[in-house]
Design an enzyme around this catalytic site. Structure first.
Site, PDB file in Angstrom:
ATOM      1  N   GLU A  32     -26.304  60.870 -16.634  1.00 20.80           N
ATOM      2  CA  GLU A  32     -26.305  60.345 -15.257  1.00 20.80           C
ATOM      3  C   GLU A  32     -25.675  61.363 -14.326  1.00 20.80           C
ATOM      4  N   ALA A  36     -20.660  57.262 -11.098  1.00 21.39           N
ATOM      5  CA  ALA A  36     -20.760  55.818 -11.304  1.00 21.39           C
ATOM      6  C   ALA A  36     -22.082  55.484 -11.991  1.00 21.39           C
ATOM      7  N   LYS A  50     -26.941  42.252  -1.889  1.00 21.45           N
ATOM      8  CA  LYS A  50     -26.686  40.810  -2.030  1.00 21.45           C
ATOM      9  C   LYS A  50     -25.261  40.466  -1.609  1.00 21.45           C
ATOM     10  N   GLY A 114     -29.519  66.111 -15.339  1.00 22.07           N
ATOM     11  CA  GLY A 114     -30.321  66.463 -16.515  1.00 22.07           C
ATOM     12  C   GLY A 114     -31.634  67.117 -16.132  1.00 22.07           C
ATOM     13  N   SER A 145     -35.977  55.963  -8.283  1.00 19.81           N
ATOM     14  CA  SER A 145     -36.695  56.254  -7.036  1.00 19.81           C
ATOM     15  C   SER A 145     -35.725  56.538  -5.902  1.00 19.81           C
ATOM     16  N   GLY A 180     -40.691  48.839   9.116  1.00 20.32           N
ATOM     17  CA  GLY A 180     -41.151  48.249   7.858  1.00 20.32           C
ATOM     18  C   GLY A 180     -40.518  46.884   7.659  1.00 20.32           C
ATOM     19  N   LEU A 319     -38.763  47.032  -9.402  1.00 21.50           N
ATOM     20  CA  LEU A 319     -37.790  45.951  -9.518  1.00 21.50           C
ATOM     21  C   LEU A 319     -36.876  46.187 -10.706  1.00 21.50           C
ATOM     22  N   HIS A 321     -35.472  44.051 -12.807  1.00 16.67           N
ATOM     23  CA  HIS A 321     -35.760  43.331 -14.052  1.00 16.67           C
ATOM     24  C   HIS A 321     -37.013  43.868 -14.738  1.00 16.67           C
ATOM     25  N   HIS A 444     -32.859  14.504  -9.865  1.00 19.26           N
ATOM     26  CA  HIS A 444     -32.861  14.096  -8.453  1.00 19.26           C
ATOM     27  C   HIS A 444     -31.418  13.932  -7.986  1.00 19.26           C
TER      28      HIS A 444
HETATM   29  P1  FAD Z   1     -32.573  53.625 -10.655  1.00 22.81           P
HETATM   30  O1  FAD Z   1     -31.816  52.382 -10.542  1.00 22.81           O
HETATM   31  O2  FAD Z   1     -33.036  54.296  -9.429  1.00 22.81           O
HETATM   32  O3  FAD Z   1     -31.668  54.622 -11.513  1.00 22.81           O
HETATM   33  C1  FAD Z   1     -32.037  55.931 -11.747  1.00 22.81           C
HETATM   34  C2  FAD Z   1     -30.779  56.716 -12.081  1.00 22.81           C
HETATM   35  O4  FAD Z   1     -31.160  57.983 -12.563  1.00 22.81           O
HETATM   36  C3  FAD Z   1     -29.870  56.964 -10.879  1.00 22.81           C
HETATM   37  O5  FAD Z   1     -28.552  56.592 -11.191  1.00 22.81           O
HETATM   38  C4  FAD Z   1     -29.973  58.464 -10.660  1.00 22.81           C
HETATM   39  O6  FAD Z   1     -28.766  59.041 -10.176  1.00 22.81           O
HETATM   40  C5  FAD Z   1     -30.254  58.955 -12.055  1.00 22.81           C
HETATM   41  N1  FAD Z   1     -30.938  60.249 -12.120  1.00 22.81           N
HETATM   42  C6  FAD Z   1     -32.078  60.597 -11.482  1.00 22.81           C
HETATM   43  N2  FAD Z   1     -32.439  61.849 -11.831  1.00 22.81           N
HETATM   44  C7  FAD Z   1     -31.491  62.288 -12.687  1.00 22.81           C
HETATM   45  C8  FAD Z   1     -31.309  63.505 -13.389  1.00 22.81           C
HETATM   46  N3  FAD Z   1     -32.202  64.495 -13.301  1.00 22.81           N
HETATM   47  N4  FAD Z   1     -30.218  63.629 -14.174  1.00 22.81           N
HETATM   48  C9  FAD Z   1     -29.315  62.616 -14.285  1.00 22.81           C
HETATM   49  N5  FAD Z   1     -29.453  61.444 -13.651  1.00 22.81           N
HETATM   50  C10 FAD Z   1     -30.528  61.286 -12.868  1.00 22.81           C
HETATM   51  N6  FAD Z   1     -34.665  45.142  -7.349  1.00 22.81           N
HETATM   52  C11 FAD Z   1     -34.569  43.875  -7.799  1.00 22.81           C
HETATM   53  O7  FAD Z   1     -35.142  43.548  -8.848  1.00 22.81           O
HETATM   54  N7  FAD Z   1     -33.831  42.940  -7.129  1.00 22.81           N
HETATM   55  C12 FAD Z   1     -33.195  43.238  -5.978  1.00 22.81           C
HETATM   56  O8  FAD Z   1     -32.541  42.375  -5.392  1.00 22.81           O
HETATM   57  C13 FAD Z   1     -33.290  44.550  -5.472  1.00 22.81           C
HETATM   58  N8  FAD Z   1     -32.664  44.887  -4.326  1.00 22.81           N
HETATM   59  C14 FAD Z   1     -32.745  46.174  -3.874  1.00 22.81           C
HETATM   60  C15 FAD Z   1     -32.117  46.492  -2.676  1.00 22.81           C
HETATM   61  C16 FAD Z   1     -32.181  47.779  -2.181  1.00 22.81           C
HETATM   62  C17 FAD Z   1     -31.486  48.117  -0.890  1.00 22.81           C
HETATM   63  C18 FAD Z   1     -32.884  48.783  -2.912  1.00 22.81           C
HETATM   64  C19 FAD Z   1     -32.925  50.189  -2.415  1.00 22.81           C
HETATM   65  C20 FAD Z   1     -33.517  48.476  -4.101  1.00 22.81           C
HETATM   66  C21 FAD Z   1     -33.472  47.167  -4.588  1.00 22.81           C
HETATM   67  N9  FAD Z   1     -34.120  46.784  -5.758  1.00 22.81           N
HETATM   68  C22 FAD Z   1     -34.045  45.499  -6.208  1.00 22.81           C
HETATM   69  C23 FAD Z   1     -34.897  47.758  -6.550  1.00 22.81           C
HETATM   70  C24 FAD Z   1     -34.070  48.248  -7.751  1.00 22.81           C
HETATM   71  O9  FAD Z   1     -32.879  48.829  -7.278  1.00 22.81           O
HETATM   72  C25 FAD Z   1     -34.862  49.258  -8.564  1.00 22.81           C
HETATM   73  O10 FAD Z   1     -36.118  48.703  -8.916  1.00 22.81           O
HETATM   74  C26 FAD Z   1     -34.112  49.640  -9.811  1.00 22.81           C
HETATM   75  O11 FAD Z   1     -32.857  50.185  -9.525  1.00 22.81           O
HETATM   76  C27 FAD Z   1     -34.915  50.643 -10.650  1.00 22.81           C
HETATM   77  O12 FAD Z   1     -34.204  50.945 -11.792  1.00 22.81           O
HETATM   78  P2  FAD Z   1     -34.407  52.329 -12.559  1.00 22.81           P
HETATM   79  O13 FAD Z   1     -33.533  52.247 -13.767  1.00 22.81           O
HETATM   80  O14 FAD Z   1     -35.841  52.606 -12.754  1.00 22.81           O
HETATM   81  O15 FAD Z   1     -33.889  53.458 -11.568  1.00 22.81           O
HETATM   82  P1  NAD Z   2     -41.845  47.532   0.792  1.00 26.51           P
HETATM   83  O1  NAD Z   2     -43.039  48.133   0.171  1.00 26.51           O
HETATM   84  O2  NAD Z   2     -41.390  46.199   0.359  1.00 26.51           O
HETATM   85  O3  NAD Z   2     -42.076  47.403   2.374  1.00 26.51           O
HETATM   86  C1  NAD Z   2     -42.417  48.476   3.152  1.00 26.51           C
HETATM   87  C2  NAD Z   2     -43.054  47.957   4.428  1.00 26.51           C
HETATM   88  O4  NAD Z   2     -43.185  49.025   5.326  1.00 26.51           O
HETATM   89  C3  NAD Z   2     -44.426  47.351   4.218  1.00 26.51           C
HETATM   90  O5  NAD Z   2     -44.485  46.108   4.848  1.00 26.51           O
HETATM   91  C4  NAD Z   2     -45.359  48.365   4.854  1.00 26.51           C
HETATM   92  O6  NAD Z   2     -46.515  47.779   5.416  1.00 26.51           O
HETATM   93  C5  NAD Z   2     -44.464  48.966   5.922  1.00 26.51           C
HETATM   94  N1  NAD Z   2     -44.790  50.342   6.301  1.00 26.51           N
HETATM   95  C6  NAD Z   2     -45.162  51.359   5.499  1.00 26.51           C
HETATM   96  N2  NAD Z   2     -45.327  52.481   6.230  1.00 26.51           N
HETATM   97  C7  NAD Z   2     -45.041  52.164   7.513  1.00 26.51           C
HETATM   98  C8  NAD Z   2     -44.999  52.893   8.729  1.00 26.51           C
HETATM   99  N3  NAD Z   2     -45.290  54.185   8.768  1.00 26.51           N
HETATM  100  N4  NAD Z   2     -44.650  52.241   9.853  1.00 26.51           N
HETATM  101  C9  NAD Z   2     -44.351  50.920   9.829  1.00 26.51           C
HETATM  102  N5  NAD Z   2     -44.360  50.185   8.709  1.00 26.51           N
HETATM  103  C10 NAD Z   2     -44.686  50.795   7.560  1.00 26.51           C
HETATM  104  O7  NAD Z   2     -40.710  48.654   0.662  1.00 26.51           O
HETATM  105  P2  NAD Z   2     -39.159  48.576   0.966  1.00 26.51           P
HETATM  106  O8  NAD Z   2     -38.837  47.363   1.721  1.00 26.51           O
HETATM  107  O9  NAD Z   2     -38.783  49.906   1.488  1.00 26.51           O
HETATM  108  O10 NAD Z   2     -38.550  48.429  -0.485  1.00 26.51           O
HETATM  109  C11 NAD Z   2     -38.789  49.448  -1.480  1.00 26.51           C
HETATM  110  C12 NAD Z   2     -38.823  48.861  -2.859  1.00 26.51           C
HETATM  111  O11 NAD Z   2     -37.540  48.383  -3.219  1.00 26.51           O
HETATM  112  C13 NAD Z   2     -39.773  47.711  -2.938  1.00 26.51           C
HETATM  113  O12 NAD Z   2     -40.862  48.123  -3.725  1.00 26.51           O
HETATM  114  C14 NAD Z   2     -39.051  46.617  -3.613  1.00 26.51           C
HETATM  115  O13 NAD Z   2     -39.679  46.272  -4.812  1.00 26.51           O
HETATM  116  C15 NAD Z   2     -37.671  47.167  -3.925  1.00 26.51           C
HETATM  117  N6  NAD Z   2     -36.699  46.187  -3.414  1.00 26.51           N
HETATM  118  C16 NAD Z   2     -36.657  44.959  -3.994  1.00 26.51           C
HETATM  119  C17 NAD Z   2     -35.815  44.008  -3.512  1.00 26.51           C
HETATM  120  C18 NAD Z   2     -35.792  42.666  -4.150  1.00 26.51           C
HETATM  121  O14 NAD Z   2     -36.325  42.530  -5.254  1.00 26.51           O
HETATM  122  N7  NAD Z   2     -35.194  41.654  -3.535  1.00 26.51           N
HETATM  123  C19 NAD Z   2     -34.991  44.276  -2.433  1.00 26.51           C
HETATM  124  C20 NAD Z   2     -35.071  45.526  -1.846  1.00 26.51           C
HETATM  125  C21 NAD Z   2     -35.926  46.482  -2.358  1.00 26.51           C
END
Ligand code: FAD
Ligand code: NAD
Length: 466
Positions: A32, A36, A50, A114, A145, A180, A319, A321, A444
């Site tokens: 990592e 953290a 959240k 890495g 991402s 967005g 996501l 999960h 209920h």
């Molecule tokens: P990540 O969680 O992105 O973890 C990747 C890790 O790899 C990072 O720690 C990064 O530092 C590390 N890494 C990358 N490249 C390297 C490298 N070369 N060497 C060492 N380490 C590296 N999803 C939900 O399901 N529910 C939600 O409520 C939700 N809320 C979100 C709210 C926000 C604001 C955002 C931005 C996202 C949210 N998501 C939510 C999406 C969720 O965070 C991602 O889908 C999830 O974290 C993806 O998990 P991952 O393990 O694929 O990657």
């Molecule tokens: P999103 O794909 O949910 O929404 C992006 C929005 O931006 C879309 O409605 C799209 O039409 C709009 N858009 C795209 N290009 C645009 C432009 N040039 N101008 C105006 N609008 C534009 O993406 P997000 O909200 O950035 O979230 C990213 C990812 O993170 C999502 O794929 C989601 O799965 C994940 N996420 C999940 C949760 C959750 O599970 N509760 C919470 C936050 C993020």
């Protein structure tokens, strides 16, 4: 060091995969780049967002709903810095939890960036500039991402920001412009709208959360409008500029009419891109397409034997999960098991208030696929529990096969929908019909009665309370 598995990235995909590998007897290393553990989800995603959603919801309830419940509060003040500090404490507690799990499972955590040297070797660059090489038969790419941001949006991390900065703003925005109106826009826009900021959404599509069932977007829009937010749909942004204390967004509506909005912060939330920067995938020839690591559907193995990829860095919903399921899937695949993931049943949740939650097919998808279906809906306002709490916005919509009555999709917006969707996922995993669910006793008064009533409505239009 020689391992059975090296996992690159400690997000919910990576750390869960490492635990499952270790449970299956494999010597496992987790690489990592940040100090953290927990990835995007724990550090700048799911959990901190959240925490702020919950704090802002408490504030909003105190200022808007306590009185109707007979609670007099006097003047209530929002302390953004304290909310952010609390959020940091929540994240730290969970970071410590993952550190504990790594020790408990005897996983070697290697801190540093890495990159591939060859198909069995990862070089890890440490903070102090030194390198360490580790080798393994199997490597799992779980690098996640990063936010998408286009060049003309002029991201500066101060006034033109992504979700990462929106989780730690130095002050309450007077006017937050959100580009967005997807999941991040809806959630973080809600946080600031509840705390009193003026929030204006600029969205490319014709509604909120456009990839979900259209009914959900329409209902959510009504609720977010009640927070005082403004919306520009079908609007294309062409320029975002930081003018000092002000941000200017220049856009064009669908008739080509210019739109200009000024605010003090602009949150860009237009999606996320897979992150493989400097991973040196070229060195081993791992195939990618538009940044996504390509994987075999049956094994999640890349085109290079022994190298797998999971989570946001591959196709599918971004996501936590979904990443976790894939982490377990790959660990069990490497161990010679035959695991399975039902991608149709990965639920999606938006943690606004009311919450939106869905699983399976949307009505639009069923129409496009030519599937004959029945639809049953039930409004929250007809629920005893919702009336008692005052949370009457929302509905549950159940879509079932016209011939067999098998549930094909469930879409809900309302109080506690995030937890309620679990019943729908379980029912669909066991291929329940709408009538099956409508014949199960639901306590209920609960919000979940809306699911039973919607199933009754879908079965034979025989909801009891509407
Ligand atoms: P990540 O969680 O992105 O973890 C990747 C890790 O790899 C990072 O720690 C990064 O530092 C590390 N890494 C990358 N490249 C390297 C490298 N070369 N060497 C060492 N380490 C590296 N999803 C939900 O399901 N529910 C939600 O409520 C939700 N809320 C979100 C709210 C926000 C604001 C955002 C931005 C996202 C949210 N998501 C939510 C999406 C969720 O965070 C991602 O889908 C999830 O974290 C993806 O998990 P991952 O393990 O694929 O990657
Ligand atoms: P999103 O794909 O949910 O929404 C992006 C929005 O931006 C879309 O409605 C799209 O039409 C709009 N858009 C795209 N290009 C645009 C432009 N040039 N101008 C105006 N609008 C534009 O993406 P997000 O909200 O950035 O979230 C990213 C990812 O993170 C999502 O794929 C989601 O799965 C994940 N996420 C999940 C949760 C959750 O599970 N509760 C919470 C936050 C993020």
């Amino acid at each position: 060091m020689q391992y059975d598995v090296i996992v690159i990235g400690s997000g919910p995909g990576g750390y869960v995969s490492a635990i499952r590998c270790s449970q299956l007897g494999m010597k496992t290393a987790l690489v990592e780049k940040y100090n953290a553990l927990g990835g995007t989800c724990l550090n700048v995603g799911c959990i901190p967002s959240k925490a702020l959603l919950d704090s802002s919801e408490h504030y909003y309830n105190a200022t808007h709903h306590f009185e109707e419940h007979g609670i007099a509060t006097g003047k209530v003040k929002a302390d953004l810095q304290k909310m952010i500090d609390r959020k940091a404490g929540v994240v730290k507690k969970m970071n410590d939890g993952i550190n504990f799990l790594m020790k408990k499972n005897k996983i070697d955590v290697v801190n540093g960036f890495g990159s591939f040297v060859d198909k069995n070797t990862v070089s890890v660059k440490k903070e102090d500039g030194s390198d360490v090489s580790i080798t393994s038969k199997n490597i799992i790419i779980a690098t996640g991402s990063k936010p998408t941001i286009l060049p003309f949006m002029n991201f500066d991390g101060e006034r033109i920001i992504t979700s990462t900065e929106a989780l730690k703003l130095p002050e309450l925005p007077k006017h937050l412009i959100v580009i967005g109106a997807g999941v991040i826009g809806a959630e973080l826009g809600s946080v600031y709208a509840r705390l009193g900021s003026k929030v204006t959404f600029v969205e490319f599509a014709d509604g909120m959360i456009p990839t979900m069932d259209k009914t959900m977007g329409k209902e959510l829009l009504k609720s977010i409008k009640k927070l005082g937010a403004d919306f520009h749909f079908n609007t294309k942004v062409s320029l975002i500029e930081n003018l000092g204390k002000e941000v200017k967004v220049t856009a064009e509506d669908k008739d080509g009419k210019p739109v200009e909005i000024k605010g003090d912060y602009c949150l860009v939330s237009i999606g996320r891109r897979p992150y493989v920067d400097n991973l040196n995938l070229e060195a081993v020839g791992v195939a990618t397409e538009r940044g996504k690591v390509l994987v075999d559907e049956h094994t999640l193995q890349t085109n290079i034997p022994g190298i797998y990829a999971i989570g946001d860095v591959i196709r599918g919903a971004m996501l936590a999960h979904k990443a976790e399921e894939e982490g377990v899937f790959v660990a069990e695949t490497i161990a010679g098991q035959k695991p399975h993931i039902n991608y149709n049943l990965i639920p999606g949740v938006v943690y606004t208030w009311p919450e939106v939650a869905a699983v399976g097919k949307t009505e639009e998808e069923l129409k496009a696929a030519g599937v004959a279906y029945k639809s049953g809906s039930f409004p929250f306002k007809a629920l005893g529990r919702a009336t008692a709490s005052g949370d009457t916005d929302g509905l549950v919509k159940v879509l079932s096969d016209k011939a067999t009555d098998e549930i094909l999709g469930v879409h809900m917006i309302g109080a506690r929908a995030a937890d309620m969707i679990g019943e729908a996922v379980t029912a669909m995993e066991f291929r329940a019909s709408a009538e099956d669910i409508s014949r199960i006793s639901h306590a209920h008064p609960t919000y979940l009665e809306a699911m039973k009533e919607a199933c009754l409505a879908a079965t034979d239009n025989r909801a009891i309370h509407s």
